[in-house]
Write a protein that holds these residues in place. Structure first.
Motif, PDB file in Angstrom:
ATOM      1  N   UNK A  68     -22.324  86.375 -34.218  1.00 15.10           N
ATOM      2  CA  UNK A  68     -21.551  86.626 -32.999  1.00 15.10           C
ATOM      3  C   UNK A  68     -22.082  85.701 -31.904  1.00 15.10           C
ATOM      4  N   UNK A  69     -23.400  85.573 -31.870  1.00 16.44           N
ATOM      5  CA  UNK A  69     -24.106  84.637 -30.994  1.00 16.44           C
ATOM      6  C   UNK A  69     -25.445  84.364 -31.693  1.00 16.44           C
ATOM      7  N   UNK A  70     -26.388  83.622 -31.057  1.00 24.05           N
ATOM      8  CA  UNK A  70     -27.624  83.307 -31.801  1.00 24.05           C
ATOM      9  C   UNK A  70     -28.449  84.533 -32.198  1.00 24.05           C
ATOM     10  N   UNK A  86     -15.166  82.419 -32.671  1.00 25.22           N
ATOM     11  CA  UNK A  86     -15.936  81.352 -32.047  1.00 25.22           C
ATOM     12  C   UNK A  86     -17.284  81.920 -31.619  1.00 25.22           C
ATOM     13  N   UNK A  87     -18.326  81.785 -32.485  1.00 22.73           N
ATOM     14  CA  UNK A  87     -19.643  82.309 -32.110  1.00 22.73           C
ATOM     15  C   UNK A  87     -20.133  81.650 -30.823  1.00 22.73           C
ATOM     16  N   UNK A  88     -20.759  82.431 -29.938  1.00 22.75           N
ATOM     17  CA  UNK A  88     -21.266  81.887 -28.681  1.00 22.75           C
ATOM     18  C   UNK A  88     -22.532  81.069 -28.933  1.00 22.75           C
ATOM     19  N   UNK A  89     -22.703  79.969 -28.185  1.00 19.39           N
ATOM     20  CA  UNK A  89     -23.899  79.126 -28.321  1.00 19.39           C
ATOM     21  C   UNK A  89     -25.130  79.826 -27.757  1.00 19.39           C
ATOM     22  N   UNK A  90     -24.949  80.536 -26.643  1.00 22.66           N
ATOM     23  CA  UNK A  90     -26.055  81.268 -26.030  1.00 22.66           C
ATOM     24  C   UNK A  90     -25.825  82.756 -26.196  1.00 22.66           C
ATOM     25  N   UNK A  91     -26.873  83.536 -25.980  1.00 25.03           N
ATOM     26  CA  UNK A  91     -26.762  84.987 -26.099  1.00 25.03           C
ATOM     27  C   UNK A  91     -25.748  85.508 -25.079  1.00 25.03           C
ATOM     28  N   UNK A  92     -24.794  86.307 -25.547  1.00 22.96           N
ATOM     29  CA  UNK A  92     -23.800  86.894 -24.643  1.00 22.96           C
ATOM     30  C   UNK A  92     -24.499  87.886 -23.723  1.00 22.96           C
ATOM     31  N   UNK A  93     -24.364  87.713 -22.401  1.00 19.70           N
ATOM     32  CA  UNK A  93     -24.990  88.624 -21.459  1.00 19.70           C
ATOM     33  C   UNK A  93     -24.109  89.852 -21.315  1.00 19.70           C
ATOM     34  N   UNK A  94     -24.761  91.003 -21.218  1.00 18.23           N
ATOM     35  CA  UNK A  94     -23.951  92.209 -21.023  1.00 18.23           C
ATOM     36  C   UNK A  94     -23.548  92.269 -19.563  1.00 18.23           C
ATOM     37  N   UNK A  95     -22.280  92.456 -19.333  1.00 20.14           N
ATOM     38  CA  UNK A  95     -21.802  92.552 -17.960  1.00 20.14           C
ATOM     39  C   UNK A  95     -20.633  93.506 -17.927  1.00 20.14           C
ATOM     40  N   UNK A  96     -19.566  93.157 -18.629  1.00 20.14           N
ATOM     41  CA  UNK A  96     -18.379  94.006 -18.596  1.00 20.14           C
ATOM     42  C   UNK A  96     -18.641  95.325 -19.316  1.00 20.14           C
ATOM     43  N   UNK A  97     -17.862  96.342 -18.959  1.00 17.83           N
ATOM     44  CA  UNK A  97     -17.948  97.639 -19.639  1.00 17.83           C
ATOM     45  C   UNK A  97     -17.475  97.515 -21.084  1.00 17.83           C
ATOM     46  N   UNK A  98     -16.466  96.672 -21.286  1.00 23.08           N
ATOM     47  CA  UNK A  98     -15.933  96.476 -22.630  1.00 23.08           C
ATOM     48  C   UNK A  98     -15.940  95.014 -22.997  1.00 23.08           C
ATOM     49  N   UNK A  99     -15.758  94.748 -24.277  1.00 21.03           N
ATOM     50  CA  UNK A  99     -15.791  93.387 -24.770  1.00 21.03           C
ATOM     51  C   UNK A  99     -14.850  93.355 -25.958  1.00 21.03           C
ATOM     52  N   UNK A 100     -14.144  92.257 -26.121  1.00 22.85           N
ATOM     53  CA  UNK A 100     -13.257  92.145 -27.264  1.00 22.85           C
ATOM     54  C   UNK A 100     -13.746  91.012 -28.146  1.00 22.85           C
ATOM     55  N   UNK A 101     -13.939  91.325 -29.413  1.00 21.23           N
ATOM     56  CA  UNK A 101     -14.430  90.337 -30.365  1.00 21.23           C
ATOM     57  C   UNK A 101     -13.256  89.941 -31.254  1.00 21.23           C
ATOM     58  N   UNK A 102     -12.889  88.647 -31.205  1.00 18.82           N
ATOM     59  CA  UNK A 102     -11.765  88.206 -32.028  1.00 18.82           C
ATOM     60  C   UNK A 102     -12.299  87.692 -33.365  1.00 18.82           C
ATOM     61  N   UNK A 103     -11.761  88.252 -34.444  1.00 16.19           N
ATOM     62  CA  UNK A 103     -12.235  87.889 -35.778  1.00 16.19           C
ATOM     63  C   UNK A 103     -11.156  87.151 -36.550  1.00 16.19           C
ATOM     64  N   UNK A 104     -11.570  86.215 -37.398  1.00 15.20           N
ATOM     65  CA  UNK A 104     -10.627  85.511 -38.281  1.00 15.20           C
ATOM     66  C   UNK A 104     -11.057  85.712 -39.727  1.00 15.20           C
ATOM     67  N   UNK A 105     -10.099  85.560 -40.652  1.00 15.69           N
ATOM     68  CA  UNK A 105     -10.367  85.771 -42.063  1.00 15.69           C
ATOM     69  C   UNK A 105     -11.299  84.722 -42.654  1.00 15.69           C
ATOM     70  N   UNK A 106     -12.202  85.170 -43.493  1.00 12.83           N
ATOM     71  CA  UNK A 106     -13.020  84.251 -44.288  1.00 12.83           C
ATOM     72  C   UNK A 106     -12.280  83.908 -45.576  1.00 12.83           C
ATOM     73  N   UNK A 107     -12.654  82.789 -46.222  1.00 13.48           N
ATOM     74  CA  UNK A 107     -12.029  82.478 -47.518  1.00 13.48           C
ATOM     75  C   UNK A 107     -12.356  83.576 -48.526  1.00 13.48           C
TER      76      UNK A 107
END
Lengths: 233, 233
Positions: free
Chosen positions: B31-33, B113-134
């Motif tokens: 998701x991130x490093x 799209x994995x984040x390059x840096x650690x995602x900082x917690x800020x918002x109350x909610x977060x949406x993680x968009x996922x795509x299919x693996x082969x």
């Protein structure tokens, strides 16, 4: 020599009779019965610090997320899986501790509504809605009375900035910060380096084995803990 | 007794000279490093099966996601982390195998799209968009020529239905299915039970240790593999 030993026993590094509550390891946040959101914390630094604090005479209760580590030399180990479980375990024990050390890499977010059954792959894309977990460290530091509270910060950039921000915003007594995600130690490695901050100062602990680093950090925590207690009596 | 041993060596259970490619363990999708999407596969069933197939004379190449297990008695072990890495490792080796066994719990989805840096917690909610693996198993089974292909299905309900569906849809030669997420074995446990299906039949392997179960499943795979080879020559 006997006098020296006696002085040392009551010296700046002793934690004889001090009750420590320490969190360690990752948490796992279920997406469904099979999948979870996790993080790369191995728990090694936390377990090593728990043992180093016990070596200084403290009675250590460890609240641990899932790790591959064996039972450390501590008074008690409470196993948990999710951030909510860790929160509940800490809150039920925090009134009985003098010193709270939060080394765990607690998930900031959890899936809003974990599925009861395994999610079948069908769509090309999927959206996972996450909600905030409680901030255990902030809650403990805001208690009145609060234990002496030590936080950890694992950062991928601007380590000192973020750590000092957390020290102030969460009103911690100490914070130990390190850089992760690079080639320089941290998660899943045997070595680590830490920058430690408290309201009146800071100290850099250079790259060394996690065991040695834990011993040095434990001595520093004991020193600051005793200094605050000397000041308040 | 010598004759018996000779017959046994070339009997229905021998995999002498057969090249096996076997996947095992979970995959981790960053998701991130620091954070990742994971699953509860310990890799134990896959590692035990790899050793059981080697015991029958097969030359086993193991492609393994991150596990806490030590190196099993196999010809070679290739370590991977993500589904994309496992896909690449399998595709680069599959032309050199006679028998492909997919025990790995490969993540169906990865963060877009994995984040390059650690995602900082800020918002109350977060949406993680996922795509299919082969779908590694489907791709291998669709090759021409394809190796003899064995899949695994870990289901939380309607085990036989889903397993038979996968056997047909993915055109597998065999599938071993088990129920997970309950109290009845599976992920993170030492015991397991399997229902094994192939186009012409099925067999239930009741609850037993993963080591014994692996030996029985290896014998069944060898039997079916040799039957197909006898039929095609």
């Amino acid at each position: 020599e006997i006098v020296e030993a006696l002085i040392r026993g009551a010296g700046p590094s002793s934690l004889e009779g001090v009750r420590v509550l320490l969190t360690a390891g990752p948490t796992r946040e279920p997406v469904d019965p099979v999948r979870f959101l996790g993080n790369r914390s191995s728990g090694r630094m936390g377990y090593a610090l728990a043992e180093s604090l016990a070596d200084l005479g403290a009675r250590v209760v460890l609240v641990s997320g899932p790790t591959a580590l064996s039972m450390p030399r501590v008074h008690e180990r409470i196993g948990v899986e999710t951030a909510l479980e860790m929160h509940a375990a800490v809150m039920s024990r925090v009134a009985d501790c003098d010193l709270f050390v939060a080394t765990a890499a607690v998930a900031d977010y959890r899936p809003e509504r974990p599925a009861d059954g395994k999610i079948k792959k069908s769509a090309e894309g999927l959206t996972l809605r996450l909600v905030r977990n409680p901030d255990i460290l902030s809650e403990v530091a805001a208690l009145d009375p609060a234990p002496f509270t030590v936080g950890f910060a694992a950062e991928t950039e601007r380590v000192a900035d973020y750590a000092l921000g957390k020290l102030r915003d969460k009103r911690l007594d100490m914070i130990a910060a390190n850089l992760v995600g690079g080639e320089r130690g941290g998660f899943e490695r045997d070595e680590n380096a830490l920058s430690v901050f408290w309201p009146e100062g800071s100290r850099d602990l250079p790259m060394m084995s996690k065991t040695r680093l834990a011993a040095e950090l434990a001595a520093l925590i004991a020193e600051r803990y005793r200094e605050r207690h000397a000041a308040s009596t």
